[in-house]
Design an enzyme around this catalytic site. Sequence first.
Site, PDB file in Angstrom:
ATOM      1  N   HIS A   1      59.471  10.391  70.216  1.00 27.89           N
ATOM      2  CA  HIS A   1      58.814  10.681  68.934  1.00 27.89           C
ATOM      3  C   HIS A   1      58.046   9.433  68.495  1.00 27.89           C
ATOM      4  O   HIS A   1      58.331   8.845  67.465  1.00 27.89           O
ATOM      5  CB  HIS A   1      59.832  11.058  67.847  1.00 27.89           C
TER       6      HIS A   1
ATOM      7  N   MET B   1      64.020  23.083  63.170  1.00 29.98           N
ATOM      8  CA  MET B   1      64.629  22.045  62.319  1.00 29.98           C
ATOM      9  C   MET B   1      63.586  21.167  61.627  1.00 29.98           C
ATOM     10  O   MET B   1      63.897  20.052  61.195  1.00 29.98           O
ATOM     11  CB  MET B   1      65.549  21.153  63.172  1.00 29.98           C
ATOM     12  N   SER B   2      62.361  21.656  61.500  1.00 29.11           N
ATOM     13  CA  SER B   2      61.309  20.817  60.877  1.00 29.11           C
ATOM     14  C   SER B   2      60.369  21.706  60.073  1.00 29.11           C
ATOM     15  O   SER B   2      60.727  22.818  59.681  1.00 29.11           O
ATOM     16  CB  SER B   2      60.537  20.058  61.970  1.00 29.11           C
TER      17      SER B   2
ATOM     18  N   HIS C   1      68.688  20.633  76.122  1.00 28.15           N
ATOM     19  CA  HIS C   1      67.519  19.815  75.787  1.00 28.15           C
ATOM     20  C   HIS C   1      66.580  19.735  76.992  1.00 28.15           C
ATOM     21  O   HIS C   1      65.365  19.638  76.831  1.00 28.15           O
ATOM     22  CB  HIS C   1      67.980  18.429  75.340  1.00 28.15           C
TER      23      HIS C   1
ATOM     24  N   ALA D   1      58.270  22.454  68.112  1.00 33.20           N
ATOM     25  CA  ALA D   1      58.956  23.223  69.144  1.00 33.20           C
ATOM     26  C   ALA D   1      60.068  23.985  68.441  1.00 33.20           C
ATOM     27  O   ALA D   1      60.699  23.456  67.525  1.00 33.20           O
ATOM     28  CB  ALA D   1      59.528  22.297  70.202  1.00 33.20           C
TER      29      ALA D   1
ATOM     30  N   SER E   1      57.474  17.620  69.040  1.00 36.44           N
ATOM     31  CA  SER E   1      57.969  16.938  70.228  1.00 36.44           C
ATOM     32  C   SER E   1      57.274  17.499  71.469  1.00 36.44           C
ATOM     33  O   SER E   1      57.007  18.692  71.566  1.00 36.44           O
ATOM     34  CB  SER E   1      59.480  17.106  70.343  1.00 36.44           C
TER      35      SER E   1
ATOM     36  N   ASN F   1      62.599  27.567  73.890  1.00 30.28           N
ATOM     37  CA  ASN F   1      63.832  28.195  74.364  1.00 30.28           C
ATOM     38  C   ASN F   1      64.057  29.474  73.568  1.00 30.28           C
ATOM     39  O   ASN F   1      63.582  29.578  72.431  1.00 30.28           O
ATOM     40  CB  ASN F   1      65.041  27.265  74.153  1.00 30.28           C
TER      41      ASN F   1
ATOM     42  N   HIS G   1      63.181  13.760  60.767  1.00 31.10           N
ATOM     43  CA  HIS G   1      63.830  15.026  60.429  1.00 31.10           C
ATOM     44  C   HIS G   1      64.988  14.795  59.461  1.00 31.10           C
ATOM     45  O   HIS G   1      65.614  13.733  59.468  1.00 31.10           O
ATOM     46  CB  HIS G   1      64.388  15.694  61.689  1.00 31.10           C
TER      47      HIS G   1
ATOM     48  N   TYR H   1      67.818  16.161  59.781  1.00 27.49           N
ATOM     49  CA  TYR H   1      69.083  16.065  60.528  1.00 27.49           C
ATOM     50  C   TYR H   1      69.390  14.645  60.997  1.00 27.49           C
ATOM     51  O   TYR H   1      70.513  14.344  61.367  1.00 27.49           O
ATOM     52  CB  TYR H   1      69.116  17.047  61.711  1.00 27.49           C
ATOM     53  N   GLU H   2      68.378  13.765  60.973  1.00 26.71           N
ATOM     54  CA  GLU H   2      68.621  12.367  61.326  1.00 26.71           C
ATOM     55  C   GLU H   2      69.209  11.596  60.156  1.00 26.71           C
ATOM     56  O   GLU H   2      69.540  10.418  60.301  1.00 26.71           O
ATOM     57  CB  GLU H   2      67.313  11.703  61.764  1.00 26.71           C
TER      58      GLU H   2
HETATM   59  I1  8IG Z   1      62.996  23.068  70.597  1.00 30.70           I
HETATM   60  O1  8IG Z   1      66.920  27.167  69.159  1.00 30.70           O
HETATM   61  C1  8IG Z   1      64.214  23.976  69.399  1.00 30.70           C
HETATM   62  N1  8IG Z   1      64.411  23.568  68.151  1.00 30.70           N
HETATM   63  N2  8IG Z   1      67.252  25.357  64.965  1.00 30.70           N
HETATM   64  N3  8IG Z   1      67.091  26.287  67.091  1.00 30.70           N
HETATM   65  C2  8IG Z   1      66.713  25.346  66.170  1.00 30.70           C
HETATM   66  N4  8IG Z   1      65.839  24.404  66.426  1.00 30.70           N
HETATM   67  C3  8IG Z   1      65.302  24.395  67.655  1.00 30.70           C
HETATM   68  C4  8IG Z   1      65.638  25.314  68.635  1.00 30.70           C
HETATM   69  C5  8IG Z   1      66.588  26.323  68.340  1.00 30.70           C
HETATM   70  N5  8IG Z   1      64.937  25.029  69.743  1.00 30.70           N
END
Ligand code: 8IG
Length: 276
Positions: free
Chosen positions: A63, A213-214, A249, A115, A32, A237, A85, A87-88
């Site tokens: 995306h 998450m990817s 976000h 990211a 992303s 972050n 992903h 999670y979707e």
């Molecule tokens: I951008 O802090 C991003 N993606 N799991 N944790 C997880 N996925 C993320 C994070 C995070 N920041």
Amino acid sequence: MLMSYEELAAAAAAIGESTGRPTHTVALVLGSGLGDYAASLPGAVAVPYADIPGFPVPKVEGHGGTLYSAAPGGKPVLVFSGRVHAYEGWPLDKVVFAVRAAVLCGGGTLVLTNAAGGAGDGLEAGDLVLIRDHLNLAARNPLTGANDDRLGARFPDMSEVYSADLRRIARRAGERAGVPLKEGVYAWFLGPSYETPAEVQMARRLGADLVGMSTVPEAIAARHMGARVLGISLVTNLAAGISPVPLSHEEVQATGLAARGRFTALLDALLPALAS
Ligand code: 8IG
């Protein structure tokens, strides 16, 4: 679940036809924030995912869902702008579909970017980190179900998921581009909620520097097929509890934007070195 070999081969054939390039030796998946990077590459040809049979079409904004074929070092590279992903709610065979199709297109070298949250000591927002290894903390695997030996082995070795050779090439590209690179272990959490501070501490104790998450299912599927993998995370972050402020976000997007120039400079230096 494994997608059938025939479906993947049909997608690979469609990619060859629609891009006008029958073989691509390198594939790059953009995380992303990097979505429109590929459009600027020399010789870029765009194909919407929706035009490729079997391809999952991302619904998330930002995306894109466009496949580019380009030739940055004179050699064809596939660039995926937009990924889906777990999670979707996508099944993992769809999550890894693009990567598997890319390997069937000749992509023996795969670059996965993302990211991520920074959990390790010494990591700061804006850092670019080469992934040395991963922890699969999502308790899911894209290789469950019947195995197709044409794709790879039933029990594939995972002792070097992220190629040490490719990391050396990336480090040299970073030096040429003047882009500092760190190195770390990426832990895959399913999401979509971010971790609790306790979960971040758990991941740290298990050896994680990055949480995201990817990438991990895609890397597993690519290694299953014998491709070499390079993973690059942008820390957008600090992970929950490491950061003094709650995750947002907006912070993620702002850091992504600020680091974009460095990330694209790295990729500009890296792609020709991989394709040669
Ligand atoms: I951008 O802090 C991003 N993606 N799991 N944790 C997880 N996925 C993320 C994070 C995070 N920041």
